[in-house]
Design a protein around this motif. Structure first.
Motif, PDB file in Angstrom:
ATOM      1  N   ASP A   1      40.536  22.439  22.150  1.00  0.00           N
ATOM      2  CA  ASP A   1      39.166  21.908  22.212  1.00  0.00           C
ATOM      3  C   ASP A   1      38.902  21.313  23.584  1.00  0.00           C
ATOM      4  OD1 ASP A   1      38.582  22.461  19.606  1.00  0.00           O
ATOM      5  OD2 ASP A   1      39.342  20.536  18.855  1.00  0.00           O
ATOM      6  N   ASP A   2      39.925  21.353  24.424  1.00  0.00           N
ATOM      7  CA  ASP A   2      39.878  20.624  25.678  1.00  0.00           C
ATOM      8  C   ASP A   2      39.547  21.561  26.856  1.00  0.00           C
ATOM      9  OD1 ASP A   2      40.356  19.097  27.871  1.00  0.00           O
ATOM     10  OD2 ASP A   2      42.372  18.430  27.294  1.00  0.00           O
ATOM     11  N   ARG A   3      38.367  21.359  27.442  1.00  0.00           N
ATOM     12  CA  ARG A   3      37.955  22.238  28.550  1.00  0.00           C
ATOM     13  C   ARG A   3      38.921  22.164  29.732  1.00  0.00           C
ATOM     14  NH1 ARG A   3      31.494  21.424  29.466  1.00  0.00           N
ATOM     15  NH2 ARG A   3      30.812  21.966  27.383  1.00  0.00           N
ATOM     16  N   GLU A   4      39.437  20.952  29.997  1.00  0.00           N
ATOM     17  CA  GLU A   4      40.327  20.762  31.154  1.00  0.00           C
ATOM     18  C   GLU A   4      41.610  21.578  30.987  1.00  0.00           C
ATOM     19  OE1 GLU A   4      40.170  18.171  33.693  1.00  0.00           O
ATOM     20  OE2 GLU A   4      38.169  17.456  33.129  1.00  0.00           O
ATOM     21  N   LYS A   5      42.036  21.709  29.733  1.00  0.00           N
ATOM     22  CA  LYS A   5      43.296  22.388  29.434  1.00  0.00           C
ATOM     23  C   LYS A   5      43.121  23.919  29.381  1.00  0.00           C
ATOM     24  CE  LYS A   5      46.817  21.521  25.896  1.00  0.00           C
ATOM     25  NZ  LYS A   5      46.995  20.925  24.585  1.00  0.00           N
ATOM     26  N   ALA A   6      41.888  24.348  29.116  1.00  0.00           N
ATOM     27  CA  ALA A   6      41.664  25.769  28.812  1.00  0.00           C
ATOM     28  C   ALA A   6      41.841  26.687  30.027  1.00  0.00           C
ATOM     29  CB  ALA A   6      40.259  25.945  28.234  1.00  0.00           C
ATOM     30  N   ASP A   7      42.466  27.856  29.773  1.00  0.00           N
ATOM     31  CA  ASP A   7      42.570  28.902  30.789  1.00  0.00           C
ATOM     32  C   ASP A   7      41.473  29.938  30.573  1.00  0.00           C
ATOM     33  OD1 ASP A   7      45.287  28.251  32.005  1.00  0.00           O
ATOM     34  OD2 ASP A   7      45.709  28.275  29.856  1.00  0.00           O
ATOM     35  N   PHE A   8      40.893  29.903  29.373  1.00  0.00           N
ATOM     36  CA  PHE A   8      39.800  30.821  29.057  1.00  0.00           C
ATOM     37  C   PHE A   8      38.739  30.016  28.317  1.00  0.00           C
ATOM     38  CE2 PHE A   8      37.401  33.360  26.137  1.00  0.00           C
ATOM     39  CZ  PHE A   8      37.096  34.498  26.850  1.00  0.00           C
ATOM     40  N   ILE A   9      37.499  30.073  28.798  1.00  0.00           N
ATOM     41  CA  ILE A   9      36.415  29.370  28.092  1.00  0.00           C
ATOM     42  C   ILE A   9      35.289  30.361  27.831  1.00  0.00           C
ATOM     43  CG2 ILE A   9      34.668  27.538  28.183  1.00  0.00           C
ATOM     44  CD1 ILE A   9      36.510  25.888  29.863  1.00  0.00           C
ATOM     45  N   MET A  10      34.883  30.447  26.560  1.00  0.00           N
ATOM     46  CA  MET A  10      33.729  31.295  26.232  1.00  0.00           C
ATOM     47  C   MET A  10      32.626  30.434  25.634  1.00  0.00           C
ATOM     48  SD  MET A  10      33.413  34.411  23.491  1.00  0.00           S
ATOM     49  CE  MET A  10      33.842  35.781  24.554  1.00  0.00           C
ATOM     50  N   PHE A  11      31.383  30.671  26.088  1.00  0.00           N
ATOM     51  CA  PHE A  11      30.216  30.050  25.467  1.00  0.00           C
ATOM     52  C   PHE A  11      29.570  31.135  24.615  1.00  0.00           C
ATOM     53  CE2 PHE A  11      30.959  27.646  29.312  1.00  0.00           C
ATOM     54  CZ  PHE A  11      30.873  26.333  28.858  1.00  0.00           C
TER      55      PHE A  11
END
Ligand code: SF4
Length: 471
Positions: A68-78
């Motif tokens: 749930d953590d944007r800082e941790k994510a390597d892939f983010i999809m909206f």
């Protein structure tokens, strides 16, 4: 960043996602066993929630761990919604805010999917102002997702796929979150072209999944312990028409009702012009279909309903409600209302209030009209000022709150079966839903989560009921 415009042309009606296994394995190999995190942020309706669960399932299959953590994510999809302007602005703001994160972590992949990204204007905006976005996937590009991700990771190129097709995907890995409730999409797209709505332009024409595939998915969910299924579609009442069925939805409901382990069945949305007597009769005679009907009204004015191209009037709508209530006297009805459609006058609005008082909805989902470029309503002149529309919206809520409270009050003293969803924010208090989909909170411990229990309603509030477990 250079751009690859992917032409992923498919003419078939059904794509088996198993065909993507080899590509998914290749992507997994690219991650080289390193733990990578993925985040899918969802905007909009239940259909989008269900699509996001599929994107999450595909990502898990490719080796990503969800976060749930944007800082941790390597892939983010909206995974976006195009129904309201405000939601679109919020997504663009959130994408903009990721620029600095991506600068710190260049391997991060940023994707935008769903209804917003299906629009050409959004593609132009992203190309012009958001160079850090790696992937734009439209509403019918999910089958291309593994290949698109591989292209981004290997070629470091932006991938855009806004292809329009008539496909239905099957066997998509899905992240059912292990809870007691699940959404099952039974069809995609819409044929109705209500004049205010962007959905038919971004999600295409109606396409139904085969009955066998829907039943197979529901059976699988039942085996995993799911107790409540909500069948989803923009207009579930026309399920199967594209496959030549006349009472497809009624038949499907009857079949899902027979599945062992599924205790509750709901569905949405139902277009009033398409709901048949057969559907109401199956509901009334079923064992597991909740006596709850979400029947979007949008406006109580015949003039507005015509201008909205809703293809029913007050009389027809009320006749459905009447029939349904005769068959199911305990029926809970909910609806959608748009306030401030461009041509709405005070008289039209009064007609809507009148419908609220006549039907006595358990609850309503109300929205202030949001102009969507490309729809017929976007060219209409406004008959009221913004201030007048806001005041109408507040009046609508106030009328509905009184009705909801009055109906909830009648539940006091009743013993109801509720499905326990989890702990509420309040310590020691469980949150659950009754057949009408109303929230019922009561004292209890975690051992009851996922179970159907009997609760006596002790106190009514406007939006929730308070109860206690029965002996
Ligand atoms: S029925 Fe009308 S409001 Fe609903 S999705 Fe279709 S066009 Fe939009």
């Amino acid at each position: 960043m250079s751009v690859v415009n992917v032409l992923f042309l498919v003419i078939c009606m059904t794509i088996d996602f198993k065909e993507q296994e080899i590509i998914m394995e290749r992507v997994k190999a690219l991650l080289k066993g390193e733990e990578r995190f993925a985040l899918v942020e969802t905007y909009g309706c239940q259909q989008n929630v269900n699509d996001s669960q599929k994107y999450e399932g595909i990502l898990q299959k490719m080796g990503y761990t969800l976060t749930d953590d944007r800082e941790k994510a390597d892939f983010i999809m909206f995974n976006t919604c195009a129904v309201r302007d405000r939601a679109e602005k919020k997504v663009l703001g959130n994408i903009g805010a990721l620029k600095h994160l991506k600068a710190k972590k260049p391997r991060m992949v940023i994707a935008i999917a769903g209804c917003m990204s299906q629009q050409e204007s959004v593609e132009k905006k992203i190309r012009a102002s958001y160079p850090h976005v790696d992937m734009i996937l439209g509403t019918r590009a999910m089958a291309d997702f593994p290949r698109a991700l591989e292209a981004v990771l290997v070629e470091k190129k932006r991938v855009i796929n806004r292809e329009e097709n008539d496909c239905v995907l099957e066997n998509v890995p899905t992240n059912y979150d292990g809870g007691c409730k699940a959404f099952v999409s039974i069809m995609y797209g819409c044929n109705n072209f209500c004049t205010y709505c962007i959905v038919p332009y971004v999600r295409g024409r109606e396409r139904s999944r085969s009955m066998e595939a829907v039943i197979e998915e529901c059976t699988l969910l039942a085996k995993r312990g799911v107790k409540e299924i909500t069948l989803l579609g923009q207009n579930v009442n026309s399920y199967g028409k594209d496959m030549g069925m006349t009472e497809g939805f009624a038949t499907l409901l009857g079949e899902v009702d027979k599945i062992d382990g599924i205790e509750r069945i709901r569905f949405m949305s139902s277009h009033p012009k398409d709901i048949s007597d057969e559907v109401l009769s199956v509901m009334a005679n079923s064992k597991h279909i909740c006596h709850q009907l979400h029947l979007p009204l949008q406006s109580g004015s015949d003039k507005l309903l015509k201008e909205m191209n809703r293809v029913y009037n007050r009389e027809k709508y009320l006749s459905i409600v009447d029939k349904a209530k005769k068959l199911m006297p305990d029926l809970a009805i909910t609806t959608d209302i748009i306030v401030g459609f461009p041509t709405e006058t005070e008289e039209d609005f009064e007609d809507t209030l009148d419908m609220l008082k006549t039907v006595k909805y358990d609850s309503i989902f109300s929205f202030i009209y949001s102009k969507r470029e490309g729809t017929p309503a976007a060219k209409m002149e406004f008959a009221a000022t913004e201030e007048e529309i806001r005041a109408r919206f507040d009046r609508l809520l106030s009328v509905q709150n009184d009705i909801s409270y009055e109906l909830n009050k009648k539940c006091e003293g009743e013993v109801q079966e509720v499905l326990v969803e989890g702990m509420s924010k309040e310590e020691g208090i469980l949150t659950s839903r009754n057949y009408a989909n109303k929230i019922v909170n009561f004292k209890g411990d975690e051992s009851l989560v996922g179970k159907i229990v009997k609760v006596k309603i002790t106190r009514a509030q406007t939006w929730i009921l308070i109860g206690e477990v029965c002996g």
